[in-house]
Design a protein around this motif. Structure first.
Motif, PDB file in Angstrom:
ATOM      1  N   TRP A  25      32.058 -43.113  37.200  1.00 23.29           N
ATOM      2  CA  TRP A  25      31.394 -42.106  38.024  1.00 23.29           C
ATOM      3  C   TRP A  25      32.420 -41.536  39.009  1.00 23.29           C
ATOM      4  O   TRP A  25      33.366 -42.230  39.396  1.00 23.29           O
ATOM      5  N   ALA A 142      30.381 -42.229  45.066  1.00 26.11           N
ATOM      6  CA  ALA A 142      30.608 -42.573  43.660  1.00 26.11           C
ATOM      7  C   ALA A 142      29.929 -43.906  43.344  1.00 26.11           C
ATOM      8  O   ALA A 142      29.253 -44.051  42.316  1.00 26.11           O
ATOM      9  N   ALA A 146      26.573 -44.545  40.926  1.00 25.63           N
ATOM     10  CA  ALA A 146      26.667 -45.480  39.798  1.00 25.63           C
ATOM     11  C   ALA A 146      25.591 -46.568  39.897  1.00 25.63           C
ATOM     12  O   ALA A 146      24.860 -46.822  38.938  1.00 25.63           O
ATOM     13  N   LYS A 387      29.212 -37.105  40.030  1.00 30.02           N
ATOM     14  CA  LYS A 387      28.596 -37.123  38.699  1.00 30.02           C
ATOM     15  C   LYS A 387      29.103 -38.309  37.862  1.00 30.02           C
ATOM     16  O   LYS A 387      30.107 -38.916  38.197  1.00 30.02           O
ATOM     17  N   ARG A 388      28.370 -38.568  36.779  1.00 31.82           N
ATOM     18  CA  ARG A 388      28.851 -39.558  35.819  1.00 31.82           C
ATOM     19  C   ARG A 388      29.838 -38.863  34.905  1.00 31.82           C
ATOM     20  O   ARG A 388      29.547 -37.788  34.373  1.00 31.82           O
TER      21      ARG A 388
END
Ligand code: GLA
Length: 390
Positions: A25, A142, A146, A387-388
């Protein structure tokens, strides 16, 4: 570039833990265009996520152990995920651990039951550390994104921003507001996030820098900036004192016409702190309106007024930041100001593309002349939020 870091954070994970991560992530750092020290006063901010990111490779474990490693430190931190506390030994790991702690706290306060299992986590980042570009929020966001997915916590991005802030306040011990995490989670390409820190309502506003032939330069003075040091907290305390002297819950409730009374009911230092926040809130509103109606070339004066207010009223600038700002403007920048918490870190300069060389070289020369350390100067653009990746 992104692919290279994704591969390297995966490789780093495998080398550390001996197996492949479940996923990677990312979350960006941020730069604040205008609206400084207004977030914890329930005011307005106007930051954007930048094209510098933190990447985290993570896998859940079967037990309760959280292990955190990174490319920037040889240590591996280990702690029970249900027993994360604020301690000196947390060091940089307090950011990811704070996010893990805060997701559990927030879920329990919302009556959501989650099974917070342990996890292995490896971190890599190209957000410069200590530059006021929110390398810390990038780590928090991040990890929060996740774990939100892996723990099936179901928090939305606003709640994740709150979790990042809670972790930073309680586990890192920095009394910061919610701006950085909001920018990192809500950012959109070529847009800034106009955020009302009271309601947490936000709107993406197009910047249009490239179309107008402009770039936003970061001038990282390399002067150390740490939010856990006393300056940030003392400014926050002065704002709270000013609000109580005026009989309001937060400085957000004051407008420019209230400054006449404010001057009468508080000491001069507190008054100047209050004046910064009240005028800065207005400058954010004016900047958003001006950007929408007249485009980015119209916001230079507001940026500079913001810098002067931070230098003279809030007193959080340093000589290197003032030099960077004034030199940039003298050599063609449309507007410039220090950005972030202050006491060091970076300045920004909104600069026509054809003037980038002159502005950069002049700042380098001026710093050398004055005997300051060499600054790092580079452009940033507005990027998508966390984002992933894989
Ligand atoms: C730091 C904090 C933010 C904000 C800024 C100043 O970046 O983390 O919450 O208060 O300083 O605007």
């Amino acid at each position: 570039m992104t692919d290279t870091i994704i591969n390297s954070v995966k490789t780093g994970f495998e080398a550390t833990y001996g197996y492949a991560p479940t996923g990677v992530w990312s979350a960006p750092g941020r730069v604040n265009l205008i609206g400084e020290h207004t977030d914890y006063n329930e005011g307005f901010v106007f930051p954007f996520a930048i094209n510098r990111h933190t990447f985290v490779a993570i896998s859940l474990r079967d037990d309760k152990l959280a292990r955190i490693s990174s490319s920037f430190s040889p240590e591996i931190h280990e702690v029970e995920v249900t027993n994360i506390q604020r301690t000196e030994s947390n060091d940089w790991a307090a950011y990811p651990l704070g996010a893990a702690w805060a997701i559990q706290e927030l879920c329990s306060s919302l009556g959501k039951s989650i099974s917070a299992t342990g996890f292995d986590c490896h971190i890599e980042s190209d957000v410069p550390i200590g530059a006021g570009l929110s390398s810390s929020a990038a780590i928090e966001c991040a990890v929060a994104l996740a774990l939100n997915e892996l723990w099936d916590a179901g928090l939305d991005r606003r709640q994740l921003a709150r979790a990042g802030q809670m972790g930073e306040n309680q586990i890192v011990g920095a009394p910061t507001g919610i701006m950085d995490q909001s920018a990192s989670l809500l950012g959109e390409t070529d847009h800034a996030v106009f955020l009302d820190c009271r309601t947490l309502e936000s709107e993406a506003v197009e910047l249009g820098f490239a179309v107008e032939g402009l770039e936003l330069l970061i001038i990282d003075t390399k002067v150390a900036h740490r939010l856990v040091d006393g300056g940030y907290a003392s400014r926050r305390a002065a704002c709270e004192l000013g609000a109580s002297k005026m009989g309001v819950g937060s400085l957000r409730d004051l407008s420019i016409k209230d400054l006449v009374k404010a001057r009468e009911v508080m000491d001069d230092v507190t008054f100047r702190r209050v004046r910064h926040v009240v005028t800065e809130n207005q400058r954010v509103l004016d900047t958003v309106q001006s950007l929408r109606e007249k485009g980015p070339r119209s916001i230079g004066q507001l940026m500079h007024a913001s810098h002067e207010s931070m230098r003279d009223d809030f007193e959080i600038s340093v000589d290197e930041l003032d030099t960077a700002v004034e030199t940039a403007i003298r050599h063609g920048a449309i507007g410039a100001r220090m950005t972030g918490g202050g006491f060091g870190g970076a300045a920004i300069a909104l600069t026509p593309v054809e003037k980038i060389g002159e502005v950069s070289l002049s700042i380098l020369a001026e710093f050398e002349l004055l005997g300051y350390g060499k600054p790092d100067i580079f452009p940033v653009s507005a990027a998508q939020g966390a984002k992933r990746e894989v």
